[in-house]
Design an enzyme around this catalytic site. Structure first.
Site, PDB file in Angstrom:
ATOM      1  N   ASP A  10      20.905  27.554  98.489  1.00  0.00           N
ATOM      2  CA  ASP A  10      19.983  28.677  98.672  1.00  0.00           C
ATOM      3  C   ASP A  10      20.339  29.328 100.013  1.00  0.00           C
ATOM      4  O   ASP A  10      21.128  28.785 100.791  1.00  0.00           O
ATOM      5  CB  ASP A  10      18.524  28.183  98.680  1.00  0.00           C
ATOM      6  N   SER A  11      19.701  30.460 100.290  1.00  0.00           N
ATOM      7  CA  SER A  11      19.911  31.107 101.582  1.00  0.00           C
ATOM      8  C   SER A  11      19.290  30.289 102.717  1.00  0.00           C
ATOM      9  O   SER A  11      19.682  30.434 103.865  1.00  0.00           O
ATOM     10  CB  SER A  11      19.282  32.503 101.568  1.00  0.00           C
ATOM     11  N   TYR A  42      18.744  36.863 101.898  1.00  0.00           N
ATOM     12  CA  TYR A  42      19.594  37.475 100.878  1.00  0.00           C
ATOM     13  C   TYR A  42      18.906  38.678 100.219  1.00  0.00           C
ATOM     14  O   TYR A  42      19.556  39.480  99.557  1.00  0.00           O
ATOM     15  CB  TYR A  42      19.874  36.475  99.751  1.00  0.00           C
ATOM     16  N   GLY A  43      17.584  38.719 100.380  1.00  0.00           N
ATOM     17  CA  GLY A  43      16.747  39.619  99.587  1.00  0.00           C
ATOM     18  C   GLY A  43      17.180  41.064  99.499  1.00  0.00           C
ATOM     19  O   GLY A  43      17.024  41.697  98.462  1.00  0.00           O
ATOM     20  N   CYS A  73      18.402  29.688  94.035  1.00  0.00           N
ATOM     21  CA  CYS A  73      18.095  30.970  94.660  1.00  0.00           C
ATOM     22  C   CYS A  73      18.039  32.002  93.541  1.00  0.00           C
ATOM     23  O   CYS A  73      19.023  32.170  92.801  1.00  0.00           O
ATOM     24  CB  CYS A  73      19.202  31.311  95.654  1.00  0.00           C
ATOM     25  N   GLU A 152      10.490  30.684 106.355  1.00  0.00           N
ATOM     26  CA  GLU A 152      11.573  30.127 107.183  1.00  0.00           C
ATOM     27  C   GLU A 152      11.067  29.712 108.562  1.00  0.00           C
ATOM     28  O   GLU A 152      11.639  28.829 109.194  1.00  0.00           O
ATOM     29  CB  GLU A 152      12.719  31.142 107.335  1.00  0.00           C
ATOM     30  N   CYS A 184      11.119  33.663  93.554  1.00  0.00           N
ATOM     31  CA  CYS A 184      11.928  33.374  94.741  1.00  0.00           C
ATOM     32  C   CYS A 184      11.560  31.953  95.135  1.00  0.00           C
ATOM     33  O   CYS A 184      10.373  31.596  95.149  1.00  0.00           O
ATOM     34  CB  CYS A 184      11.601  34.338  95.876  1.00  0.00           C
ATOM     35  N   THR A 185      12.575  31.137  95.424  1.00  0.00           N
ATOM     36  CA  THR A 185      12.305  29.709  95.628  1.00  0.00           C
ATOM     37  C   THR A 185      11.540  29.416  96.916  1.00  0.00           C
ATOM     38  O   THR A 185      11.045  28.308  97.095  1.00  0.00           O
ATOM     39  CB  THR A 185      13.627  28.906  95.596  1.00  0.00           C
ATOM     40  N   HIS A 186      11.439  30.395  97.806  1.00  0.00           N
ATOM     41  CA  HIS A 186      10.624  30.192  99.010  1.00  0.00           C
ATOM     42  C   HIS A 186       9.123  30.224  98.706  1.00  0.00           C
ATOM     43  O   HIS A 186       8.336  29.616  99.423  1.00  0.00           O
ATOM     44  CB  HIS A 186      10.919  31.288 100.049  1.00  0.00           C
TER      45      HIS A 186
END
Ligand code: DGL
Length: 278
Positions: A10-11, A42-43, A73, A152, A184-186
């Site tokens: 992922d980012s 990356y968005g 991601c 993050e 989105c995995t976040h």
């Protein structure tokens, strides 16, 4: 580390939601997790950059022994999965098909909200994948660019998080969706705050478990093939195994990644290896 691990990338920390699910599904398998924090977020990057990063990271993971790669991601899955499958020889599992299937099942009314990055929204990957599984579904997409930087930083709740969530969730609630996909995995790290904002009447869907199941199916499939053709050697996903070790690699600041990853996962992460950005 065994030379037949599962690669996950992922980012940044978002893919940890997927890593956790894979670990639960396949506890005895070695996993190598790559966080591309040098290029985060990356968005809203150019699509060709996303393809370049995804290809370079996957090659790196393969060189490190990954026999299967989970693209943890959504942005990379939406923009680069096809190129990865064409260019590289290992099986890839992406987010979009799994997320679309999970939310199509979860929705009763067929009015579905998708929270995602600007790039994923623009690609319309989810709109198309959901329509393929649930003809007639109304898919309302919402780009949520402020959320990744908050996660993050380990900021999972508070005034800034709530303000951003209200802005993004408002249009979805107005559209009367009965389910919202974390595209989105976040975002699953914000689940408690999201749940409080939308109330109990909306299904909140995280594709991670479905992705983990698909990774497990891929491993089983390869084991079956290896039984038919026992010459399938090193690098085949059927050979995935090991002692359940998890290694972390990061293209940005390893100490920073380690601190936030340990907090988010609640795991003791001994060491994060630095990697040259691809
Ligand atoms: N976690 C990623 C996704 O699922 C990327 C987020 C970002 O770097 O903007 O799309």
């Amino acid at each position: 580390m065994d030379s037949t691990s599962i690669g996950v990338f992922d980012s940044g920390v978002g893919g940890l939601t997927v890593l956790k699910a894979i670990r639960e599904a396949l506890p005895a398998h070695d996993i190598i997790y790559y966080a591309d924090t040098a290029h985060l977020p990356y968005g809203d990057r150019a699509p060709d950059e996303i393809v370049r990063f995804a290809t370079g990271i996957s090659q790196y993971l393969m060189e490190r022994g990954a026999a299967i790669v989970a693209v943890a991601c959504n942005t990379s899955s939406a923009l680069a999965l096809q190129a990865l499958r064409q260019r590289l020889s290992v099986p890839f599992v992406g987010m979009i098909d799994c997320g679309a299937s999970a939310v199509a099942r979860a929705s009763a009314s067929g009015r579905i909200g998708v929270m995602a990055t600007v790039n994923t929204v623009r690609s319309r990957a989810y709109t198309e994948a959901i329509a393929g599984r649930r003809p007639g579904a109304v898919v309302v997409q919402q780009a949520c660019p402020e959320l990744v930087p908050l996660v993050e930083r380990g900021e999972l709740d508070g005034a800034r998080v709530r303000r951003a969530l209200r802005e993004y969730l408002g249009p979805l609630m107005e559209a009367e969706v009965d389910s919202i996909l974390y595209g989105c995995t976040h975002y699953p790290f914000l689940h408690t705050a999201v749940r409080e904002e939308v109330g109990l009447g909306v299904a909140l869907v995280d594709p991670a478990r479905e992705v983990a199941r698909e990774v497990a199916r891929e491993v089983t499939r390869a084991v079956d093939e290896a039984e038919v053709a026992p010459s399938a050697g090193k690098g085949a996903p059927g050979r995935c195994g090991g002692a359940g070790a998890v290694e972390f690699v990061c293209s940005g600041d390893p100490a920073q990644f380690r601190a936030i990853a340990a907090e988010l996962l609640g795991w003791d992460i001994p060491e994060v290896e630095p990697a040259e950005p691809v």
